[in-house]
Design a protein around this motif. Structure first.
Motif, PDB file in Angstrom:
ATOM      1  N   LEU A 217       0.826  -1.209   0.000  1.00  0.00           N
ATOM      2  CA  LEU A 217       0.000   0.000   0.000  1.00  0.00           C
ATOM      3  C   LEU A 217       0.856   1.254   0.000  1.00  0.00           C
ATOM      4  O   LEU A 217       0.650   2.160  -0.822  1.00  0.00           O
ATOM      5  CB  LEU A 217      -0.931  -0.010   1.213  1.00  0.00           C
ATOM      6  N   VAL A 218       1.830   1.325   0.899  1.00  0.00           N
ATOM      7  CA  VAL A 218       2.645   2.531   0.984  1.00  0.00           C
ATOM      8  C   VAL A 218       3.515   2.688  -0.261  1.00  0.00           C
ATOM      9  O   VAL A 218       3.753   3.806  -0.740  1.00  0.00           O
ATOM     10  CB  VAL A 218       3.488   2.523   2.281  1.00  0.00           C
ATOM     11  N   ALA A 219       3.963   1.577  -0.843  1.00  0.00           N
ATOM     12  CA  ALA A 219       4.765   1.651  -2.071  1.00  0.00           C
ATOM     13  C   ALA A 219       3.913   2.105  -3.254  1.00  0.00           C
ATOM     14  O   ALA A 219       4.384   2.878  -4.107  1.00  0.00           O
ATOM     15  CB  ALA A 219       5.401   0.291  -2.368  1.00  0.00           C
ATOM     16  N   LEU A 220       2.668   1.661  -3.317  1.00  0.00           N
ATOM     17  CA  LEU A 220       1.771   2.101  -4.390  1.00  0.00           C
ATOM     18  C   LEU A 220       1.484   3.594  -4.280  1.00  0.00           C
ATOM     19  O   LEU A 220       1.441   4.316  -5.292  1.00  0.00           O
ATOM     20  CB  LEU A 220       0.471   1.303  -4.361  1.00  0.00           C
ATOM     21  N   PHE A 221       1.271   4.074  -3.063  1.00  0.00           N
ATOM     22  CA  PHE A 221       1.084   5.512  -2.877  1.00  0.00           C
ATOM     23  C   PHE A 221       2.336   6.266  -3.313  1.00  0.00           C
ATOM     24  O   PHE A 221       2.258   7.291  -3.994  1.00  0.00           O
ATOM     25  CB  PHE A 221       0.767   5.822  -1.410  1.00  0.00           C
ATOM     26  N   HIS A 222       3.496   5.768  -2.921  1.00  0.00           N
ATOM     27  CA  HIS A 222       4.773   6.404  -3.250  1.00  0.00           C
ATOM     28  C   HIS A 222       4.963   6.480  -4.771  1.00  0.00           C
ATOM     29  O   HIS A 222       5.262   7.553  -5.311  1.00  0.00           O
ATOM     30  CB  HIS A 222       5.902   5.597  -2.607  1.00  0.00           C
TER      31      HIS A 222
END
Length: 283
Positions: A217-222
């Motif tokens: 999730l955090v990598a997709l946002f990034h």
């Protein structure tokens, strides 16, 4: 399931390991920027850097007696992560379109380059996800943030906030080699704005990770923040960059928090929750 059922890893090393790892990463990055001082590195160098960053982080985790594999969430959590990120950008595009139709300066009711060339955009987004976002989030959130959280106390709100803040500050400083060596900006008011913006971004990513423990999730946002999937042309004036950044990051964290509440998950910070479980150690 957006939130994998794991807990804070039991790191076996002391504070010198993350410090040494970070300085090694900065040293290697500065060397690469010196070799390739352009605004953006050649694709092959960027891919090598991404792989190298994962390797350096995995090495530090091995010294800490934590299996790197244990910090990657199950594949089944990838689909819900895509759904949350898609909802964020769907809302973003609706607001952008409304502002464009309303004649607000900086928003044009014309197709963006993303909409005009979707295949090229998807290729750039995938590359950013694989060689930038996942390696950086693996280092800063999965390792450094959780390590600092463990060092400060592990199960307290203070520890979680400290972990988020320290990792966010290091994330901002991590971008300085390219700012000084490649971009040639030097010390200026723009540098302060840049650091504040990056710190806010790091705080948002750290909050998302603390709430969910979901690296996907955090990598997709990034990755998507690096390449925003905007369907209309948006040009934010420089004097509004910080304001827009605050709004973006606030909505991002709020959406994740609301998703957890609506899906029945405990909305307390992931790394502060008392579950009687730790991420598996060893191989």
């Amino acid at each position: 399931m957006l939130r994998p059922d794991t807990g804070l890893p039991s790191f076996s090393g002391g504070p010198l390991i993350p410090v040494a790892t970070y300085f090694l990463v900065i040293t290697v990055l500065a060397g690469l920027v010196t070799i390739s001082p352009g605004a953006s590195p050649p694709p092959i160098l960027g891919m090598m850097w991404g792989v190298g960053l994962v390797a350096l982080t995995a090495g530090a985790l091995s010294i800490e007696s934590v299996s790197p594999r244990s910090l990657f969430p199950p594949v089944r959590t990838f689909g819900p992560a895509i759904g949350v990120v898609a909802a964020f950008w769907g809302l973003y595009n609706l607001v952008a379109l409304a502002l464009a139709l309303g004649g607000v300066s900086g928003f044009e009711a014309s197709l963006s380059r993303t909409a005009a060339h979707p295949l090229l955009y998807l290729a750039a987004l995938f590359s950013s996800l694989l060689f930038t976002a996942i390696p950086e989030e693996f280092l800063f959130r999965a390792y450094l943030q959780q390590k600092f959280t463990r060092l400060v106390g592990g199960t307290t709100v203070r520890a979680v906030l400290s972990g988020i803040g320290l990792a966010a500050a290091l994330f901002a400083l991590f971008h300085l080699p390219r700012w000084f060596l490649a971009s040639g900006h030097g010390v200026s008011s723009a540098l302060a704005g840049r650091l504040i913006g990056l710190t806010l971004m790091g705080l948002a990513y750290g909050s998302v990770y603390a709430l969910t423990g979901n690296l996907w999730l955090v990598a997709l946002f990034h990755a998507s923040m690096n390449y925003p999937p905007l369907l209309v042309t948006v040009t934010v004036p420089s004097e509004l960059h910080l304001v827009v950044s605050v709004l973006e990051n606030t909505v991002m964290v709020s959406l994740v928090y609301l998703t957890l509440r609506l899906s029945g998950h405990d909305s307390t910070p992931f790394t502060a929750s008392q579950r009687g479980m730790s991420a598996s150690t060893g191989e």
